[in-house]
Design a protein around this motif. Structure first.
Motif, PDB file in Angstrom:
ATOM      1  N   ASN A 210       4.553 -10.292  -3.430  1.00  0.00           N
ATOM      2  CA  ASN A 210       3.095 -10.421  -3.377  1.00  0.00           C
ATOM      3  C   ASN A 210       2.449  -9.245  -2.651  1.00  0.00           C
ATOM      4  OD1 ASN A 210       3.126 -12.820  -4.775  1.00  0.00           O
ATOM      5  ND2 ASN A 210       3.127 -14.109  -2.945  1.00  0.00           N
ATOM      6  N   HIS A 211       3.029  -8.885  -1.516  1.00  0.00           N
ATOM      7  CA  HIS A 211       2.472  -7.782  -0.752  1.00  0.00           C
ATOM      8  C   HIS A 211       2.653  -6.450  -1.482  1.00  0.00           C
ATOM      9  CE1 HIS A 211       2.950 -10.331   3.189  1.00  0.00           C
ATOM     10  NE2 HIS A 211       2.061 -10.822   2.336  1.00  0.00           N
ATOM     11  N   LEU A 212       3.764  -6.300  -2.184  1.00  0.00           N
ATOM     12  CA  LEU A 212       3.989  -5.078  -2.954  1.00  0.00           C
ATOM     13  C   LEU A 212       2.952  -4.950  -4.075  1.00  0.00           C
ATOM     14  CD1 LEU A 212       5.786  -2.582  -3.435  1.00  0.00           C
ATOM     15  CD2 LEU A 212       7.158  -3.995  -4.993  1.00  0.00           C
ATOM     16  N   VAL A 213       2.665  -6.059  -4.759  1.00  0.00           N
ATOM     17  CA  VAL A 213       1.657  -6.034  -5.827  1.00  0.00           C
ATOM     18  C   VAL A 213       0.280  -5.700  -5.256  1.00  0.00           C
ATOM     19  CG1 VAL A 213       0.413  -7.448  -7.505  1.00  0.00           C
ATOM     20  CG2 VAL A 213       2.899  -7.587  -7.363  1.00  0.00           C
ATOM     21  N   PHE A 214      -0.055  -6.329  -4.125  1.00  0.00           N
ATOM     22  CA  PHE A 214      -1.371  -6.073  -3.526  1.00  0.00           C
ATOM     23  C   PHE A 214      -1.538  -4.596  -3.176  1.00  0.00           C
ATOM     24  CE2 PHE A 214      -3.611  -5.316   0.510  1.00  0.00           C
ATOM     25  CZ  PHE A 214      -4.905  -5.574   0.085  1.00  0.00           C
ATOM     26  N   PHE A 215      -0.573  -4.026  -2.484  1.00  0.00           N
ATOM     27  CA  PHE A 215      -0.727  -2.642  -2.044  1.00  0.00           C
ATOM     28  C   PHE A 215      -0.599  -1.652  -3.207  1.00  0.00           C
ATOM     29  CE2 PHE A 215      -0.118  -4.197   2.329  1.00  0.00           C
ATOM     30  CZ  PHE A 215      -1.175  -3.529   2.918  1.00  0.00           C
ATOM     31  N   THR A 216       0.159  -2.032  -4.243  1.00  0.00           N
ATOM     32  CA  THR A 216       0.178  -1.184  -5.440  1.00  0.00           C
ATOM     33  C   THR A 216      -1.216  -1.094  -6.040  1.00  0.00           C
ATOM     34  OG1 THR A 216       2.488  -1.701  -5.937  1.00  0.00           O
ATOM     35  CG2 THR A 216       1.125  -0.915  -7.754  1.00  0.00           C
TER      36      THR A 216
ATOM     37  N   GLY B  38      -1.829  -2.529  14.512  1.00  0.00           N
ATOM     38  CA  GLY B  38      -2.774  -3.616  14.277  1.00  0.00           C
ATOM     39  C   GLY B  38      -2.139  -4.973  14.115  1.00  0.00           C
ATOM     40  N   SER B  39      -0.853  -5.105  14.449  1.00  0.00           N
ATOM     41  CA  SER B  39      -0.125  -6.370  14.307  1.00  0.00           C
ATOM     42  C   SER B  39      -0.256  -6.937  12.898  1.00  0.00           C
ATOM     43  CB  SER B  39      -0.641  -7.401  15.330  1.00  0.00           C
ATOM     44  OG  SER B  39      -0.485  -6.920  16.644  1.00  0.00           O
ATOM     45  N   LEU B  40      -0.035  -6.086  11.913  1.00  0.00           N
ATOM     46  CA  LEU B  40      -0.132  -6.505  10.519  1.00  0.00           C
ATOM     47  C   LEU B  40       1.045  -7.400  10.144  1.00  0.00           C
ATOM     48  CD1 LEU B  40      -1.240  -3.113   8.916  1.00  0.00           C
ATOM     49  CD2 LEU B  40      -2.681  -5.042   9.582  1.00  0.00           C
ATOM     50  N   SER B  41       0.758  -8.337   9.233  1.00  0.00           N
ATOM     51  CA  SER B  41       1.771  -9.334   8.865  1.00  0.00           C
ATOM     52  C   SER B  41       2.439  -9.036   7.531  1.00  0.00           C
ATOM     53  CB  SER B  41       1.126 -10.732   8.813  1.00  0.00           C
ATOM     54  OG  SER B  41       0.498 -11.044  10.035  1.00  0.00           O
ATOM     55  N   PHE B  42       2.231  -7.848   7.006  1.00  0.00           N
ATOM     56  CA  PHE B  42       2.758  -7.540   5.680  1.00  0.00           C
ATOM     57  C   PHE B  42       4.255  -7.236   5.730  1.00  0.00           C
ATOM     58  CE2 PHE B  42      -1.721  -6.056   5.574  1.00  0.00           C
ATOM     59  CZ  PHE B  42      -2.191  -6.977   4.648  1.00  0.00           C
ATOM     60  N   THR B  43       4.951  -7.678   4.679  1.00  0.00           N
ATOM     61  CA  THR B  43       6.382  -7.428   4.543  1.00  0.00           C
ATOM     62  C   THR B  43       6.667  -6.904   3.142  1.00  0.00           C
ATOM     63  OG1 THR B  43       6.814  -9.692   3.780  1.00  0.00           O
ATOM     64  CG2 THR B  43       6.921  -9.280   6.169  1.00  0.00           C
ATOM     65  N   LEU B  44       7.893  -6.490   2.911  1.00  0.00           N
ATOM     66  CA  LEU B  44       8.264  -5.955   1.595  1.00  0.00           C
ATOM     67  C   LEU B  44       8.574  -7.110   0.646  1.00  0.00           C
ATOM     68  CD1 LEU B  44       8.586  -3.262   0.163  1.00  0.00           C
ATOM     69  CD2 LEU B  44      10.999  -3.275   0.772  1.00  0.00           C
ATOM     70  N   SER B  45       7.569  -7.951   0.436  1.00  0.00           N
ATOM     71  CA  SER B  45       7.701  -9.084  -0.498  1.00  0.00           C
ATOM     72  C   SER B  45       6.990  -8.737  -1.797  1.00  0.00           C
ATOM     73  CB  SER B  45       7.077 -10.334   0.107  1.00  0.00           C
ATOM     74  OG  SER B  45       5.690 -10.150   0.296  1.00  0.00           O
TER      75      SER B  45
ATOM     76  N   ALA C 101       2.636   1.977  -1.992  1.00  0.00           N
ATOM     77  CA  ALA C 101       2.842   0.632  -1.460  1.00  0.00           C
ATOM     78  C   ALA C 101       4.209   0.501  -0.795  1.00  0.00           C
ATOM     79  CB  ALA C 101       2.696  -0.387  -2.594  1.00  0.00           C
ATOM     80  N   THR C 102       5.239   1.006  -1.449  1.00  0.00           N
ATOM     81  CA  THR C 102       6.591   0.913  -0.889  1.00  0.00           C
ATOM     82  C   THR C 102       6.701   1.679   0.425  1.00  0.00           C
ATOM     83  OG1 THR C 102       7.491   0.737  -3.138  1.00  0.00           O
ATOM     84  CG2 THR C 102       9.030   1.297  -1.377  1.00  0.00           C
ATOM     85  N   ALA C 103       6.144   2.884   0.454  1.00  0.00           N
ATOM     86  CA  ALA C 103       6.199   3.689   1.677  1.00  0.00           C
ATOM     87  C   ALA C 103       5.480   3.001   2.830  1.00  0.00           C
ATOM     88  CB  ALA C 103       5.595   5.065   1.417  1.00  0.00           C
ATOM     89  N   LEU C 104       4.323   2.411   2.543  1.00  0.00           N
ATOM     90  CA  LEU C 104       3.567   1.743   3.598  1.00  0.00           C
ATOM     91  C   LEU C 104       4.303   0.516   4.125  1.00  0.00           C
ATOM     92  CD1 LEU C 104       0.970   1.457   5.271  1.00  0.00           C
ATOM     93  CD2 LEU C 104       0.016   0.113   3.402  1.00  0.00           C
TER      94      LEU C 104
ATOM     95  N   TRP D 120      -0.407   6.550 -12.781  1.00  0.00           N
ATOM     96  CA  TRP D 120      -1.247   5.737 -11.894  1.00  0.00           C
ATOM     97  C   TRP D 120      -0.437   4.615 -11.241  1.00  0.00           C
ATOM     98  CZ3 TRP D 120      -5.910   2.374 -13.893  1.00  0.00           C
ATOM     99  CH2 TRP D 120      -6.784   2.114 -12.837  1.00  0.00           C
ATOM    100  N   VAL D 121       0.304   3.879 -12.067  1.00  0.00           N
ATOM    101  CA  VAL D 121       1.130   2.788 -11.545  1.00  0.00           C
ATOM    102  C   VAL D 121       2.208   3.339 -10.616  1.00  0.00           C
ATOM    103  CG1 VAL D 121       2.732   0.946 -12.167  1.00  0.00           C
ATOM    104  CG2 VAL D 121       0.673   1.304 -13.530  1.00  0.00           C
ATOM    105  N   GLY D 122       2.822   4.461 -11.006  1.00  0.00           N
ATOM    106  CA  GLY D 122       3.848   5.065 -10.167  1.00  0.00           C
ATOM    107  C   GLY D 122       3.309   5.469  -8.808  1.00  0.00           C
ATOM    108  N   LEU D 123       2.093   6.045  -8.793  1.00  0.00           N
ATOM    109  CA  LEU D 123       1.466   6.420  -7.524  1.00  0.00           C
ATOM    110  C   LEU D 123       1.262   5.183  -6.646  1.00  0.00           C
ATOM    111  CD1 LEU D 123      -0.016   8.525  -5.729  1.00  0.00           C
ATOM    112  CD2 LEU D 123      -2.102   7.956  -6.999  1.00  0.00           C
ATOM    113  N   GLY D 124       0.777   4.110  -7.263  1.00  0.00           N
ATOM    114  CA  GLY D 124       0.558   2.885  -6.502  1.00  0.00           C
ATOM    115  C   GLY D 124       1.838   2.310  -5.933  1.00  0.00           C
TER     116      GLY D 124
END
Length: 396
Positions: free
Chosen positions: A283-289, A274-281, A261-264, A253-257
């Motif tokens: 916080n953002h990695l945890v959120f998308f995971t 959509g002019s998204l403000s997300f970066t490979l940081s 998240a990394t791919a996105l 489950w965690v691996g899938l997340g």
């Protein structure tokens, strides 16, 4: 009031990542997934009170139609080369033994005839030779005959207990112990009659899939099969969720997340309509995971597993789960060890044969047990031959 306005003006603008994260979550979990998943049986969004009865009735009707078709198929007396299964070769690479008993309810569904029809058809898909030898183990010990097994006698070799053994089995103290003794009888008889290199035990309401033998062949070619007590070929779909006591699923489950998240986040700089403000940081990695983990769980792990059917090599093997034994693969002579383990245990409610095997595999030094996903069989038995049945069986 002014402080709230300042807060919203600073933090809730669309250019702010927090605003985008909240909006994405609301749209995904409150709009898109409910619309897409409300008719998926194993999704959290399934509208149980709206669709369960109608879906259950539809599945029962289809099973009834298959059962009647199978009855006509075997009564016609000219099934496609199925008569050859009555001559069982010695020392085959694979033996499939089907355990059956007479059903007091649901007899018109002819589960056994459905299973044997499917086996006779897919067993010819291994080139110039059949994929497995097939035995029918009729464990009915009541005064009435198992009519479906009787019908198949001209097409398959059928093994039964003697009259004296049937009488002894009827005196079993409870249903679970009697069911275990039936299982042991079929295991031992299959081994003694044929001496197979590997054995599968199917219950008479476990309908094999089209890729059944291809996947089994691939499983037996893998190294782990040399050192396993058994491989479960079925686990109830309702118990396949990530939110489950099985530890390996948490890692999956965690691996899938993390992968999602990394791919996105890596793709956003190249495709960002959509002019998204997300970066490979972090916080953002945890959120998308977490976002992908929750999405996968709410949709249903069962539906993600179905993607693995693309190829036998993609079927996942993991430590065995406890519940249920409709379809079991015993590599090598493991069937004899399983029979000995079961013989040495007394079964009762809360300690059925599946629980006994699970505990033996976990506590006996050197023994291991595995499960394969997705399932290789479909459990079609809405009516049980050994337990009380509801007036109107349902899928859940």
């Amino acid at each position: 009031m002014r402080q709230w306005k300042v807060f919203f003006s600073q933090h809730m603008r669309w250019s702010n990542a927090l605003t985008q994260a909240l909006t994405l979550s609301v749209i995904t979990f409150c709009v898109v997934l409910p619309l897409c998943c409300h008719r998926l049986l194993y999704s959290y969004y399934f509208f149980r009170f709206t669709y369960l009865n109608s879906m259950s009735d539809e599945v029962l009707q289809k099973s009834l139609e298959r059962g009647q078709d199978a009855l006509h198929f075997w009564q016609s007396g000219s099934p496609m080369e199925s008569t050859r299964f009555s001559d069982v070769a010695q020392n085959p690479e694979l033996l499939v033994t089907v355990v059956t008993a007479r059903r007091n309810e649901g007899r018109d569904f002819h589960y056994l005839l459905q299973v044997m029809q499917q086996l006779s058809r897919i067993a010819g898909g291994c080139g110039g030779r059949r994929c497995a030898e097939v035995l029918l183990c009729d464990v009915e010990s009541g005064p009435e005959e198992n009519q479906d097994a009787k019908l198949l006698e001209g097409h398959f070799k059928v093994i039964r207990r003697s009259s004296q053994e049937q009488q002894v089995n009827r005196e079993s103290p409870n249903t679970f112990e009697r069911e275990k003794r039936d299982y042991v009888f079929c295991l031992r008889q299959g081994w003694e009659l044929v001496k197979p290199q590997n054995m599968i035990l199917l219950e008479d309401d476990a309908l094999p899939g089209e890729d059944f033998f291809r996947v089994v062949k691939d499983l037996l070619s893998r190294r782990f099969a040399l050192h396993t007590l058994y491989i479960k070929l079925y686990h109830p779909e309702r118990l396949q969720r990530y939110w489950n006591p099985e530890p390996y699923r948490i890692l999956e489950w965690v691996g899938l997340g993390l992968v999602g998240a990394t791919a996105l986040l890596l793709s956003i700089p190249y495709c960002n309509p959509g002019s998204l403000s997300f970066t490979l940081s972090a916080n953002h990695l945890v959120f998308f995971t977490l976002y992908f983990m929750v999405t996968a769980e709410l949709i249903g792990r069962h539906y993600l597993l179905e993607v693995r059917r693309i190829s036998p090599q993609l079927y996942a093997v993991s430590p065995a789960t406890e519940c249920c034994t409709p379809a079991m693969l015993f590599p090598g002579n493991a069937s004899l060890r399983v029979a000995d383990f079961l013989d040495g245990s007394f079964c009762y409610k809360g300690n059925a044969k599946d629980t006994v095997l699970y505990r033996k595999a976990r506590t006996t030094p050197g023994e291991r047990a595995h499960s394969v996903e997705p399932n290789l069989v479909t459990h079609i038995g809405a009516y049980s031959s050994v337990r009380p049945n509801p007036l109107r069986p349902k899928l859940l």
